[in-house]
Motif scaffolding. Sequence first.
Motif, PDB file in Angstrom:
ATOM      1  N   ARG A  48       0.894  -1.235   0.220  1.00 61.77           N
ATOM      2  CA  ARG A  48      -0.110   0.034  -0.103  1.00 61.77           C
ATOM      3  C   ARG A  48       1.053   1.174  -0.101  1.00 61.77           C
ATOM      4  O   ARG A  48       1.780   1.560   0.884  1.00 61.77           O
ATOM      5  N   GLU A  50       1.202   5.129   0.629  1.00 65.89           N
ATOM      6  CA  GLU A  50       0.437   6.127   0.874  1.00 65.89           C
ATOM      7  C   GLU A  50       0.785   7.365   0.641  1.00 65.89           C
ATOM      8  O   GLU A  50       0.352   8.320   1.214  1.00 65.89           O
ATOM      9  N   LYS A  52       0.439  10.620  -1.838  1.00 71.64           N
ATOM     10  CA  LYS A  52      -0.933  11.147  -2.243  1.00 71.64           C
ATOM     11  C   LYS A  52      -0.861  11.045  -3.839  1.00 71.64           C
ATOM     12  O   LYS A  52      -1.732  10.870  -4.480  1.00 71.64           O
ATOM     13  N   ARG A  53       0.470  10.865  -4.545  1.00 75.51           N
ATOM     14  CA  ARG A  53       0.396  10.812  -5.881  1.00 75.51           C
ATOM     15  C   ARG A  53       0.235   9.281  -6.099  1.00 75.51           C
ATOM     16  O   ARG A  53       0.362   8.415  -5.620  1.00 75.51           O
ATOM     17  N   GLU A  54      -0.676   9.396  -7.390  1.00 80.47           N
ATOM     18  CA  GLU A  54      -0.808   8.018  -7.868  1.00 80.47           C
ATOM     19  C   GLU A  54      -0.005   7.177  -8.499  1.00 80.47           C
ATOM     20  O   GLU A  54       0.613   7.440  -9.521  1.00 80.47           O
ATOM     21  N   GLN A  56       1.261   4.295 -11.042  1.00 84.38           N
ATOM     22  CA  GLN A  56       0.612   3.660 -12.081  1.00 84.38           C
ATOM     23  C   GLN A  56       1.275   2.158 -12.351  1.00 84.38           C
ATOM     24  O   GLN A  56       0.686   1.387 -12.805  1.00 84.38           O
ATOM     25  N   SER A  57       2.509   1.866 -12.064  1.00 84.04           N
ATOM     26  CA  SER A  57       3.190   0.765 -12.041  1.00 84.04           C
ATOM     27  C   SER A  57       4.198   0.423 -10.936  1.00 84.04           C
ATOM     28  O   SER A  57       4.620   1.480 -10.393  1.00 84.04           O
ATOM     29  N   PHE A  76      -1.550  -4.562 -10.165  1.00 90.49           N
ATOM     30  CA  PHE A  76      -2.574  -3.352  -9.669  1.00 90.49           C
ATOM     31  C   PHE A  76      -3.754  -4.157  -9.147  1.00 90.49           C
ATOM     32  O   PHE A  76      -4.448  -4.831  -9.810  1.00 90.49           O
ATOM     33  N   ASP A  78      -5.918  -1.920  -6.863  1.00 86.33           N
ATOM     34  CA  ASP A  78      -6.723  -0.586  -6.389  1.00 86.33           C
ATOM     35  C   ASP A  78      -5.925   0.532  -6.271  1.00 86.33           C
ATOM     36  O   ASP A  78      -4.594   0.388  -6.674  1.00 86.33           O
ATOM     37  N   THR A  79      -6.416   1.767  -6.381  1.00 89.23           N
ATOM     38  CA  THR A  79      -5.512   3.020  -6.448  1.00 89.23           C
ATOM     39  C   THR A  79      -4.431   2.832  -5.216  1.00 89.23           C
ATOM     40  O   THR A  79      -4.710   2.727  -4.060  1.00 89.23           O
ATOM     41  N   ASN A  80      -3.145   2.875  -5.571  1.00 90.28           N
ATOM     42  CA  ASN A  80      -1.869   2.816  -4.929  1.00 90.28           C
ATOM     43  C   ASN A  80      -1.832   1.503  -3.928  1.00 90.28           C
ATOM     44  O   ASN A  80      -1.304   1.460  -3.063  1.00 90.28           O
ATOM     45  N   GLY A 100       2.078   8.877 -12.370  1.00 87.52           N
ATOM     46  CA  GLY A 100       1.210   8.978 -13.458  1.00 87.52           C
ATOM     47  C   GLY A 100       1.884  10.317 -14.563  1.00 87.52           C
ATOM     48  O   GLY A 100       1.596  10.034 -15.747  1.00 87.52           O
TER      49      GLY A 100
END
Length: 220
Positions: A48, A50, A52-54, A56-57, A76, A78-80, A100
């Motif tokens: 996970r 933590e 704040k930036r997303e 991508q891989s 992947f 879920d988000t992060n 991203g």
Amino acid sequence: METMNSARSLKKRFFQWLRICGQILLLLGMMTQSGCELQPPKGVTAFRFEDKREVQSAQLIPPKSDEMRGAIRLKFIDTNLFQTTATLAPGRYGLVVRLGEGQYLRTEIEIVPNQQLYRIPTFTSVASPPVTLGPRLEGRLYVREGKMPHEVVVLFISHDVVIRRVPVGGDGRFSVEAPAKGSYRVELVAPSAPAWIWTTDKLDLSGDVNLDLVVMRRAY
């Protein structure tokens, strides 16, 4: 009289149901506030991020002592949130992610026994883009006896010999990236006593190749 008793019983059950639902909602709220998260299922290691930036891989870089093993791509979820079913030996791994906006970042993580969820609070350095890998070779191992191997060593033999070690799923499936496009003699070795092996004289890897069922034989 029976109708009244039935109505009272239904009313009692209704309020019991409301009380249970309220307790569940309260528990879920407490879990959200405290940052609780369900543990991954057995055989899965999750990460996970933590920040704040997303992300991508992401990929794990095994310890330097594990030279035969290539980078492990994380899946992947879920988000992060990423995961892998690969068997991770304890040790210090590199963790490289792509954001991203195309930026690559890196941090170090200590893999320890019996821990399935890792929280990554931040990244420690900027990373160079990973080396582009060649076509993907995949298939499904078949062994006539005994347990399915947990991993297989793949040798790509051309002018040089490149060795990669990849995990094998419970159904025998494996996937590995070739060093580059080209023709190779490919050997698969699954450690056991004696080892399971499979070889091919020449394999065209100008693109992705699925070997389908790979029947292993004993190396007597």
